[in-house]
Scaffold this active site. Structure first.
Site, PDB file in Angstrom:
ATOM      1  N   GLY A   1      50.188  85.256  30.656  1.00 29.01           N
ATOM      2  CA  GLY A   1      50.027  85.938  31.923  1.00 29.01           C
ATOM      3  C   GLY A   1      51.326  85.977  32.697  1.00 29.01           C
ATOM      4  N   CYS A   2      51.383  86.864  33.700  1.00 26.73           N
ATOM      5  CA  CYS A   2      52.630  87.060  34.446  1.00 26.73           C
ATOM      6  C   CYS A   2      52.992  85.838  35.289  1.00 26.73           C
ATOM      7  CB  CYS A   2      52.538  88.315  35.311  1.00 26.73           C
ATOM      8  SG  CYS A   2      51.064  88.401  36.368  1.00 26.73           S
ATOM      9  N   TYR A   3      52.041  85.328  36.066  1.00 26.39           N
ATOM     10  CA  TYR A   3      52.322  84.120  36.851  1.00 26.39           C
ATOM     11  C   TYR A   3      52.666  82.952  35.930  1.00 26.39           C
ATOM     12  CZ  TYR A   3      50.656  85.817  41.443  1.00 26.39           C
ATOM     13  OH  TYR A   3      50.508  86.466  42.645  1.00 26.39           O
TER      14      TYR A   3
ATOM     15  N   ALA B   1      56.402  83.212  34.584  1.00 28.84           N
ATOM     16  CA  ALA B   1      57.405  82.823  35.579  1.00 28.84           C
ATOM     17  C   ALA B   1      57.370  81.326  35.840  1.00 28.84           C
ATOM     18  CB  ALA B   1      57.183  83.594  36.874  1.00 28.84           C
TER      19      ALA B   1
END
Length: 343
Positions: free
Chosen positions: A147-149, A152
């Site tokens: 996932g994106c979160y 990061a």
């Protein structure tokens, strides 16, 4: 190679199609819908920006998909691939899944965080979690794109956890995302009048990416038990900034922190360590980069790490292409933009 995409009409699917259209190893792209009996549609009708891309979006048929393609991408919402992908898993057909359906290894975790039944545990075990910088040797045919979160956050945390530099109980992540992270489907929070000149902290300690973050943290250090994690929607189209706070262990110096990040990312083509220069989202917009920087407070003994990515690229489609390159032993940077879109 010929590749297939299911979900090319969503934001991540749009970006994925754009990238694969320019990939030098891809000779053809075939598009498919979610249902077996869906009516024939065309990409340029669904995505007006792609005028002239008169590609049919054909009904889902796993047998035909495996006959017509060398690899398949799912760019679908949660709950789709766990129902459609099983024939592909049984056949060991190469799949890269941008959804969350195969990221979590425990079906109970998926049920808790996604509020729907998971795929069978034996099927979940067939998927590899594709955080590219830490999954360079692809040994499984099914890749669960992070996932994106999670991307990061994990790239920002990894050296601190693997090298045991911080107190795990002190970890706090304050993450902020642009509106495209919510996907193409309209909701009240994505209305211009809601988010313009606004910031909204949502799903406090309830975001679906929390369990995959913790799952990976525990692989790096079995003592990791929890993480304080908040997500805030901000009025930009794309981008994520994860600000990570942690108490360093006794005797740890800024030089130890610098050394750890250099150790893990010095040769990583898509992670740029900026040292004490704190990155901003504009540094990475339109690119597959994750930029990292840090600050250290000698009074409180706290380290602050800032991690920024483009949520639709490194946080979704870009990392999927990076996983595709690793899977097929192409140079890792193939088909990916080498510079951000700036200004």
């Amino acid at each position: 190679m010929e590749i297939g995409i299911i979900g090319a009409t969503g934001y991540s699917g749009n970006v994925l199609y754009n990238l694969m259209k320019q990939h030098p190893q891809v000779t053809a792209i075939n598009l498919y819908g979610h249902q077996q009996d869906s009516a024939l549609r065309y990409l340029d009708e669904e995505v007006p920006a792609f005028q002239g891309e008169r590609l049919p979006i054909r009904p889902f048929n796993p047998t035909k998909i495996m006959q017509e393609n060398d690899c398949l991408f799912f760019a679908t919402p949660a709950g789709v691939s766990k129902n459609l992908a099983l024939p592909l898993i049984d056949a060991n057909f190469p799949v890269i899944d941008l959804s969350g359906d195969f990221r979590l290894k425990d079906p109970a975790d998926y049920l808790k965080w996604y509020q729907q039944p998971a795929a069978a545990k034996s099927q979940l075990a067939q998927a590899a979690y594709g955080l590219c910088e830490f999954n360079q040797q692809v040994t499984k045919s099914y890749i669960a794109n992070p996932g994106c979160y999670a991307t990061a956050t994990l790239l920002g945390l990894a050296p601190l956890i693997i090298e045991h530099l911080v107190d795990l109980k002190s970890l706090i992540v304050d993450a902020k995302s642009g509106v495209s992270g919510a996907g193409k489907k309209l909701s009240s929070s994505s209305h211009f009048s809601f988010i313009n000149e606004n910031a909204w902290l949502y799903k406090l300690n309830q975001h679906k990416h929390i369990p995959e973050i913790l799952q990976q943290m525990q692989l790096w250090d079995s003592q990791a038990q929890a993480i304080q994690f908040s997500t805030t929607l901000i009025p930009i189209t794309r981008g994520i900034m994860a600000t990570i706070y942690a108490q360093v262990k006794s005797g740890i110096t800024p030089n130890d922190i610098e050394t750890a990040y250099q150790k893990y990312y010095q040769t990583a083509p898509f992670v740029r360590w900026r040292g004490t220069e704190l990155p901003m989202i504009k540094n990475v917009t339109g690119s597959n980069y994750c930029d990292l920087g840090y600050g250290y407070n000698p009074t409180t003994k706290m380290v602050t790490v800032v991690s920024v990515i483009d949520n639709l690229l490194k946080g979704a489609a870009g990392q999927a292409v990076q996983n595709f390159n690793l899977m097929w032993h192409f140079p890792e940077t193939t088909g990916l933009p080498q510079l951000p879109t700036f200004p």
